[in-house]
Scaffold this motif. Sequence first.
Motif, PDB file in Angstrom:
ATOM      1  N   SER A 358       0.844  -1.199   0.000  1.00  0.00           N
ATOM      2  CA  SER A 358       0.000   0.000   0.000  1.00  0.00           C
ATOM      3  C   SER A 358       0.876   1.244   0.000  1.00  0.00           C
ATOM      4  N   GLN A 359       2.041   1.135   0.655  1.00  0.00           N
ATOM      5  CA  GLN A 359       2.951   2.288   0.646  1.00  0.00           C
ATOM      6  C   GLN A 359       3.478   2.534  -0.758  1.00  0.00           C
ATOM      7  N   GLU A 360       3.824   1.438  -1.452  1.00  0.00           N
ATOM      8  CA  GLU A 360       4.340   1.610  -2.816  1.00  0.00           C
ATOM      9  C   GLU A 360       3.258   2.141  -3.741  1.00  0.00           C
ATOM     10  N   ALA A 361       2.007   1.716  -3.500  1.00  0.00           N
ATOM     11  CA  ALA A 361       0.917   2.173  -4.357  1.00  0.00           C
ATOM     12  C   ALA A 361       0.394   3.531  -3.895  1.00  0.00           C
ATOM     13  N   ALA A 362       0.929   4.024  -2.779  1.00  0.00           N
ATOM     14  CA  ALA A 362       0.514   5.318  -2.210  1.00  0.00           C
ATOM     15  C   ALA A 362      -0.993   5.405  -1.971  1.00  0.00           C
ATOM     16  N   THR A 363      -1.594   4.314  -1.484  1.00  0.00           N
ATOM     17  CA  THR A 363      -3.012   4.364  -1.145  1.00  0.00           C
ATOM     18  C   THR A 363      -3.114   4.517   0.372  1.00  0.00           C
ATOM     19  N   ILE A 364      -3.221   5.775   0.820  1.00  0.00           N
ATOM     20  CA  ILE A 364      -3.079   6.022   2.259  1.00  0.00           C
ATOM     21  C   ILE A 364      -4.260   5.515   3.081  1.00  0.00           C
ATOM     22  N   ASN A 365      -5.436   5.454   2.453  1.00  0.00           N
ATOM     23  CA  ASN A 365      -6.570   4.899   3.192  1.00  0.00           C
ATOM     24  C   ASN A 365      -6.289   3.472   3.632  1.00  0.00           C
ATOM     25  N   THR A 366      -5.799   2.682   2.671  1.00  0.00           N
ATOM     26  CA  THR A 366      -5.474   1.294   2.970  1.00  0.00           C
ATOM     27  C   THR A 366      -4.357   1.239   4.006  1.00  0.00           C
ATOM     28  N   GLU A 367      -3.355   2.062   3.805  1.00  0.00           N
ATOM     29  CA  GLU A 367      -2.199   2.048   4.707  1.00  0.00           C
ATOM     30  C   GLU A 367      -2.645   2.329   6.149  1.00  0.00           C
TER      31      GLU A 367
END
Lengths: 693, 250
Positions: A358-367
Amino acid sequence: MRIGLLLIFIFYLQDASSQQAEIDSIQNLLKGQISDSLKAHYLNELSYYHSTCDAVQGLKFAEEALDVAKAIKNKPQIATAFKRKSQNFTVLGLNEEAIKMYTTAINIFKESRDSTQWARTLYSQGLVYYNQSEYTKSTKNYRLAFQLFKGSKDTLLMGKMLNSISINLMYEANYSAALQNYLKAIKLYESIGATKSIEYAQIISNLGLLYARLKDYKKSLDYHEQALASFRRLGHKQLEADALSNLANTLDYLGKPLKALKLYQESYDLQEEVGNKLGKANALTNIGVVLIPLGKNLEAIKNLSSASSVYEELGNKANLSIAQENMGEAYLNLYEEKNAKNFLQNAKEQFNKALLNSQEAATINTEERILGHLSKIHAQLNDYQAAYEAKAKSSQLKDSITSTGSEAEIARLEAQHEYEKKETALETTHAKQEAIAQAEIYKQKYIKNTVIIGGSGLLAAGILTLFLLKRKRDAVARQERAEFDTKVCDTELKALRAQMNPHFIFNALNSINHFIDKNDKEQAGDYLTKFADLMRKTLVNSEKKEVLLEDDLELLRLYLEIETKRLNNKFTSSIEVDPGIDIHRTLIPPCILQPFVENSIWHGISQMKGKGHIKIEVKERDKMLVCSVEDNGQGRANTINTLRKESEVKGINITQNRVNIINQVKNSKGNVNFIDKPQGVRVEVSLPLEIAF
Amino acid sequence: MINTLIIDDEKHCIDRIEGLLRTCGSEFQLTAKAQTVEEAISETKKHHPDLVFLDVQIGTQTGFDYLAQWDQPDFDVVFTTAYDQYAIEAFKFSALDYLLKPIDKENFKVAINKYTSRLSKNYFDKKMEVLMHNLRSNQATKKISIPTQEGYEFLTLQEVLRLEADGNYTHIFHKNGTKLTVAKTLKVFDEMLVGSNFFRIHHSHLINLIHIKKYYKGKGGYVVMEDGASVDVSTRKKEEFLKFLTNYYH
């Protein structure tokens, strides 16, 4: 909680089936004796057909076409070559490059007044912007393309532009505008009798998604069913598969997980038939997500893990992290069920992987969600340091998303309200529904409690559990509805408080500045720490829907103390509570009187000559709690004091809205009254009397 | 001479404490300042401070990382924090002293007086142990420091059956049959225990859900606890209580 269901927006189709035959025949044509302009044209065609199977090769053909076309200064072919380069760059994921090349192509088409190509290229570039999540730029492209297609009377493509604009608007949470554009597109298609076209069905499908976002699942269901039927009739397998998946998603929200499961399975079969790997993986993920709340954790893990390997292969980190997160959750359930430590380790492992992705995909909601899970797991594994860090990081992320998240939420609610307004007599039916749902929830909880507390009647408990499971499933939809309605009100209350707090904060900061200017360092320091205390308490209170009267009065007292200091004891104040009211038990919405006290000080007292007095009273009258603020300062009657008028109107509006919501929720008759006195003003707020214990 | 160390990653916060310290008399000697945990550890080893002002969030690390370096710190600690609910909760449970930023002059003086009168040294190690224990463990074994007339009692939260209000005092009933009386209102505990398995079923009663034996229906009804005590549920709390119970056992 349901997380990470993957929605499919339907936009454009790429039919890659017969490309090899085309490639072969063009390559044959190239071997013959042909003019350079035709050569450039064929090379461009080759580049286009390669974009779907071998983009690197496609790029080479485009370069070659560019060289040939440049040599003979053939502008249309030069522009086409740039366009082809962009298409291949897009496939390779080099979006920045693609955008640049498209701009060059657009400029050439524009110069040569080829409005059809100009518009089509604008559209293609718009899609790249969309992929980059640059919705504003994307929409700008679509709008211009729409105008150009309008000029050439190409109704089908006009509709397609409106569809694409709407999708962007949905991503920006501007639902009412999205709806408008969809409806406009539908009208266009109907005007040319194209209601049986794929494009028309796509709009219907997207409307289904829009209503799902607005949580109107009944409408969503209608549209998705309609779209599914159309795609089936048209024999378009890929779109049928997507529609099935969307329909399943809505059914799941409607509390029909078993039906949803069946449709996801059908969608999976179709995706396999058309050979869409990503589609297959999405279907597997959705199946897994639905299985978890059904308690079928092992089966869910199996599906999610197959989906994960496909995502890994495709390099789709965002979806990969969602699949892994759900796996982690399933393992966590297994751990709670079986109390076996190895499941906890498994869960930790999945969450850690999901975190990285999720960090690599920059999806902060998931993170943020994953960090929350991890913090709990670390704590259970006694790793307090890691737990603290995960928790801190998660709340930090949460802070950064809540501001944008709540905007989207408020926009969604606003839009939802607009539609609801249209439905007449809604309020009564809605109140009825809510009451039924509440009764249902209560009944179930009651039954459950008896089971828990009653203890060990094994057989009976077994039967009861079955019964409860069925009842629970039936009530899920109604419960969701009831909970949602409560949430509407909660959010509105929060939104209102958000309006009020900045007002309050900056006034106070202004006071501090005022104080620093006039007084010594030490006094300013005292003032500042008092203000910090006030802010801290306000923050704590504003989290709550209701607070104890003693706490709210304490806050007012602090506020008055600070303001008295600021105005050099220009006024005195008193707080009187009816002896019949127990301040330790009575509940009140936080800061309900604050705007009026503020007005009394700022517009009443500070404008008057001599000393002022503010009297705050809390009384009980006919089972209502009547709170009042009264001052002897400059009133509203005096025409010079227009500022006070405006300010009072604002305070009244905010408070009246809050009281209205309370009235709606509690079925009470609270109100706000304003009395102009010969000298000064009196404001009365009456609220239903609520006792905590 | 009292050797003092200030640990805070923000310089202006150090300056503020330094300024406040100067008003406390010449016996307080600012020996060292540190802006990272690493620096703080080496300064502590070098100067052996008597009193440490310790920020909770220090860059990417925490004040707890610093404390974890010592088995039994031979210095006193006053924590400082701006708005960290997690840490503040931890301090409340362990009854350790902390200062909220911006630091109020009066509160600072109180903390200093506690130090000079050696009040803070009382039970310091034990309170520290409670703090570190709570940070390390989960809800099930969480401990709480209770100030009593004689000093402090350190209870494992889950061994507490219930709490009962008595004016400005609270009686705490323990699993082993003992009763402890504290000069704090029930409200203080209610606020402290939000989010745990304690529930305020009545104006005068805060109970531990894991020690309920039975619930008897009625207008509000009443619960019977493991020690046989029956406790009323207020009518207004009944619905919320049942809801809480369901969620808790769900």
